[in-house]
Design an enzyme around this catalytic site. Structure first.
Site, mmCIF file in Angstrom:
data_model
loop_
_atom_site.group_PDB
_atom_site.id
_atom_site.type_symbol
_atom_site.label_atom_id
_atom_site.label_comp_id
_atom_site.label_asym_id
_atom_site.label_seq_id
_atom_site.Cartn_x
_atom_site.Cartn_y
_atom_site.Cartn_z
ATOM 1 C CB ILE A 155 17.497 4.526 -4.314
ATOM 2 C CG1 ILE A 155 17.457 3.887 -2.833
ATOM 3 C CG2 ILE A 155 16.786 3.712 -5.257
ATOM 4 C CD1 ILE A 155 16.164 3.921 -2.275
ATOM 5 C CB SER A 231 10.023 7.310 -4.703
ATOM 6 O OG SER A 231 11.420 7.127 -5.057
ATOM 7 N NE ARG A 232 7.515 6.575 1.312
ATOM 8 C CZ ARG A 232 8.392 5.570 1.425
ATOM 9 N NH1 ARG A 232 8.579 4.732 0.455
ATOM 10 N NH2 ARG A 232 9.024 5.349 2.654
ATOM 11 C CG ASP A 256 7.784 -1.482 -4.947
ATOM 12 O OD1 ASP A 256 7.131 -2.381 -4.877
ATOM 13 O OD2 ASP A 256 8.219 -1.149 -3.936
ATOM 14 C CG HIS A 293 5.965 0.087 -0.222
ATOM 15 N ND1 HIS A 293 5.464 1.021 0.000
ATOM 16 C CD2 HIS A 293 7.383 0.200 -0.003
ATOM 17 C CE1 HIS A 293 6.609 2.075 0.115
ATOM 18 N NE2 HIS A 293 7.441 1.447 0.534
#
Ligand code: NAI
Length: 331
Positions: A155, A231-232, A256, A293
């Site tokens: 990514i 990502s997280r 996100d 997300h």
């Protein structure tokens, strides 16, 4: 194979039904999240299929094992939500989808960046109310800006190429730098913080990377930096982010993901509201743009996720070497 899919969303069910015509698994769909309390619903199924916000901790794994589950098929890249040691202890195999359209996530990150910078979300609302004023909508050119990409895997590299296309200089940091693209310059994390106008996170969440962006790292950043995180959530200390936003150290954040997202994301709280004051505070900033997300949500990515998931399950059933098995030391 008998498969029970937890946290099923309407957007993915059709993909499962269509693609499963080629695999012939016996699939039951549940909207419920997988937790220690709901694990008993997996009784009679050899495989549970789980998503990013399912809680696959010690208690859940103990319960799944007790009810005869043999395989956990994650329909995600990330596996930070699975207690791998416990899975191994109970002889439960874990597979994932290591790769699907990286463009889906990279392009969504760009969509967030462009919207935040050019204030498209505000302009959209204004025009809807016949307010055609441009006051407060000034953005900046991306051309010639410096973008710092943390994590140059699939990514991160897709993101870097798009940013190059905008005429940006791309700096990168990766624990294992492995690409030879001459348009990307690897630098130390400190240099990336110091010189980047935009910082975008593309690394997995692990013990190493938890709260990578924190009070200290924010203090090293160029003033007016924009942060992108698709990502997280756990990569950013949300409290430190709020402080940095309040002090005006950073120009904005496009997110996100959120570190406590599993209680909220993918569900409708428009009637109830939310209890999480940190999330509510983040949402309240005019210079923070949050999606729930959604970066993976393209036709191509869903097709890839479902294909690989059903193939992983078939390979397990046929005792074929599992190329997508999550290894305990992978973090
Ligand atoms: P990848 O495995 O291709 O690349 C990850 C890169 O991060 C690798 O180059 C690796 O060396 C590097 N890395 C790992 N730990 C690091 C650390 N502590 N410090 C610096 N570099 C580190 O993964 P990919 O496909 O690019 O995905 C990246 C992340 O994006 C995933 O881990 C997942 O959390 C997230 N993701 C988010 C989605 C969304 O819908 N928001 C969808 C898919 C992935």
């Amino acid at each position: 194979m008998n498969v029970i899919v937890f946290s099923t969303h309407s957007y993915e069910k059709k993909y499962f039904e269509d693609i499963n015509k080629f695999f012939h698994h016996n699939i039951k769909f549940l909207e419920l999240q997988l937790t220690a309390e709901t694990a008993s619903l997996a009784k009679g199924y050899s495989c549970v299929c789980a998503f990013v916000n399912d809680k696959i901790n010690k208690q859940t794994i103990e319960a799944l094992s007790e009810f005869g589950v043999k395989l956990i098929a994650l329909r995600s890249v990330g596996f930070n939500h699975v207690d791998l040691k416990e899975a191994k202890k109970h002889n439960l195999t874990v597979v994932r989808v290591p790769e699907y359209s990286p463009y889906a996530v990279a392009e969504h990150s760009i969509a967030l960046l462009l919207s935040l910078n050019r204030k498209i979300h505000k302009a959209y609302n204004r025009v809807h109310e016949f307010n055609f004023s441009l006051d407060g909508l000034t953005g900046f050119d991306l051309n010639k800006k410096t973008v710092g990409i943390i994590g140059t895997g699939r990514i991160g590299m897709a993101m870097a190429k798009i940013m190059n296309g905008f005429g940006c200089q791309v700096l990168a940091y990766d624990k294992y730098p492995n690409n030879t693209n001459e348009n990307i310059t690897y630098v130390s994390l400190n240099d990336l913080y110091q010189y980047s106008d935009i910082i975008s996170l593309h690394i997995p969440l692990s013990k190493d990377s938890f709260h990578l962006l924190n009070k200290e790292s924010f203090s090293k950043m160029k003033r007016n930096v924009i942060i992108i995180n698709s990502s997280r959530g756990g990569l950013i200390d949300s409290r430190a982010l709020i402080q940095a936003l309040k002090r005006g150290v950073i120009k904005g954040a496009a997110l996100d993901v959120y570190e406590e997202e599993e209680s909220y994301f993918f569900s409708d709280f428009s009637e109830k509201g939310i209890d999480d004051d940190i999330l509510a505070r983040l949402i309240s900033f005019p210079n923070v743009l949050i999606t729930a997300h959604q970066a993976f949500l393209t036709h191509e990515a869903l097709t890839g996720i479902v294909n690989t998931t059903l193939q992983n399950i078939l390979d397990f059933e046929n005792d074929i070497k599992l190329i997508n098995q999550v290894q305990i030391n992978e973090n």
